[in-house]
Motif scaffolding. Sequence first.
Motif: not given
Length: 317
Positions: A65-70, A72-81
């Motif tokens: 689940x953590x990998x899926x969230x990460x 998905x964020x990468x595909x949207x251009x969101x690399x996290x904080x």
Amino acid sequence: MVTVLLRRFGGLVLTLVISSFVIFAGMYAAPGDPVTFLIGNPENLTPDRIAAVRAEYHLDQPFLAQYALWATGVLRGDLGTSMFYQQPVSDLLSSRLPMTLTLVAMASVLFILIGVGLGVLSALRRGTVVDSAVTGFTTFINSVPNFVIGLVLVAIFAVQLRWFPVAGDGEGFADRLYHLTLPAISLALGSIALISRVTRQTMVEQQSLDHVEAARSYGLSTRQIVLRHVLRNSLGPVVTMCGLVVAGMLAGTVVIESVFGLNGLGGLLVEAINTHDFPVVQAILLYMVIGYMVVTILVDLAYPLLDPRSLARSDRS
């Protein structure tokens, strides 16, 4: 041709998916609990605080689940904080990326021009003192690690002669190029040896082929033979190797940036590892994988232009 491109594209997508999974899994399996680094003060390590931080960063969810969230964020251009800087990772990378790309570009120009030039010279003077000198020089610089070369260059040209600055990024385009001169030379020297050897070997092989012998029998000058037949037909392997070296340099800047105190992605990666800033480490490693893939794609696209026979072979297969 279309089938070949689709097959390559599918392979690249699969490679990217597997690489992203390995990168995330490596950070997930890293020693130490990131919660302790996020909270900082041991006095704040209360059960409620730990639970809140785990929920905020999705650390309370299963690995997949953590990998899926990460992902998905990468595909949207969101690399996290960033856990250390407390700002978006994409902002950190965008501020450091120009420095690294400029360094790689300068080093690439140096090793391609000098490496190909030395390889051509060595091939044309095969068996002479010039050939032995070029081979000996390239063998020597290839045996010395680039960080050692960097320290030697700093000691001589920055400390003793004071021709270049010891460290720093510089201000403005021209000043940045000035500051990156020694780092670019340090990064390029080892690659010069490799490109020189590949160029020499391919040119020696081309010189022994029948069409080159036929060109000599027609009375063409050495310059015409080298430019029209030998060097042109040698460009395919040379360009391929140059592309692989440039792709490798995207990761090889880590040591050079640390030696010269440059604020590029390499220096940021070292800081992120030391501070256990996992989102930054993941993003930089993913950037290196994507950079390598982009360079290899460009080489694949350029190769048929240099050698149309390779395109015909691909169509037949």
